[in-house]
Design a protein around this motif. Structure first.
Motif, PDB file in Angstrom:
ATOM      1  N   CYS A  65      12.466  67.390  -8.877  1.00  0.00           N
ATOM      2  CA  CYS A  65      11.406  67.558  -8.083  1.00  0.00           C
ATOM      3  C   CYS A  65      10.549  68.879  -8.781  1.00  0.00           C
ATOM      4  O   CYS A  65       9.383  68.926  -8.480  1.00  0.00           O
ATOM      5  N   PHE A 111       7.073  66.118  -5.659  1.00  0.00           N
ATOM      6  CA  PHE A 111       7.779  65.828  -4.470  1.00  0.00           C
ATOM      7  C   PHE A 111       8.686  66.909  -4.331  1.00  0.00           C
ATOM      8  O   PHE A 111       9.256  67.700  -4.975  1.00  0.00           O
ATOM      9  N   GLN A 112       8.970  66.994  -2.736  1.00  0.00           N
ATOM     10  CA  GLN A 112      10.007  68.050  -2.309  1.00  0.00           C
ATOM     11  C   GLN A 112      10.947  67.281  -1.677  1.00  0.00           C
ATOM     12  O   GLN A 112      10.930  66.432  -0.915  1.00  0.00           O
ATOM     13  N   LEU A 113      12.271  67.855  -1.985  1.00  0.00           N
ATOM     14  CA  LEU A 113      13.391  67.332  -1.184  1.00  0.00           C
ATOM     15  C   LEU A 113      13.414  67.791   0.341  1.00  0.00           C
ATOM     16  O   LEU A 113      13.535  69.056   0.426  1.00  0.00           O
ATOM     17  N   PHE A 167      12.376  62.525   0.591  1.00  0.00           N
ATOM     18  CA  PHE A 167      11.196  63.400  -0.306  1.00  0.00           C
ATOM     19  C   PHE A 167       9.879  63.170   0.493  1.00  0.00           C
ATOM     20  O   PHE A 167       9.619  62.132   0.988  1.00  0.00           O
TER      21      PHE A 167
END
Length: 120
Positions: A3, A8-10, A22
């Motif tokens: 990430c 993208f972010q978890l 995500f």
């Protein structure tokens, strides 16, 4: 780590279900179902967004191909698949151009001698 080098972010992770969710702007989302450690199942990628689903085909094809895959390899394929939606250039196009720049074209051989033929 993945990430940190992508947009993208978890946003969710379920250890019991082996589920990772995500998200990236502008509304690009997907999730990964990871195989259980004791099980031989493959990873699975999906999106609830109908706009995102067609872009996941590359990653889905990769997962269904032969051989074991790692989570990092799957995430890289997903990232590559979503590059157009994220407004990023396709990395393969650049790599292809760089590869072709290094390839030298073969020149046709000149002055072929014909064996056994005498011109007198």
């Amino acid at each position: 780590r993945w990430c940190a080098r992508t947009p993208f972010q978890l946003i969710a992770a379920e250890e019991t279900d082996f589920f990772l969710d995500f998200y990236a702007e502008p509304g690009v989302s997907f999730y990964v179902l990871c195989p259980e450690a004791a099980c031989g199942d493959n990873f699975h990628v999906w999106s609830e967004s109908e706009d995102c689903l067609p872009f996941l085909q590359l990653a889905q094809d990769y997962i269904s191909s032969c051989g074991k895959k790692t989570l990092h390899e799957i995430l890289e394929k997903v990232f590559k698949s979503f590059r157009p939606l994220l407004g990023l250039p396709d990395v393969d196009d650049d790599a292809f151009e760089e590869y072709n720049a290094d390839v030298e074209e073969e020149e046709p051989e000149a002055d072929h001698q014909q064996m056994g033929v005498s011109q007198q």
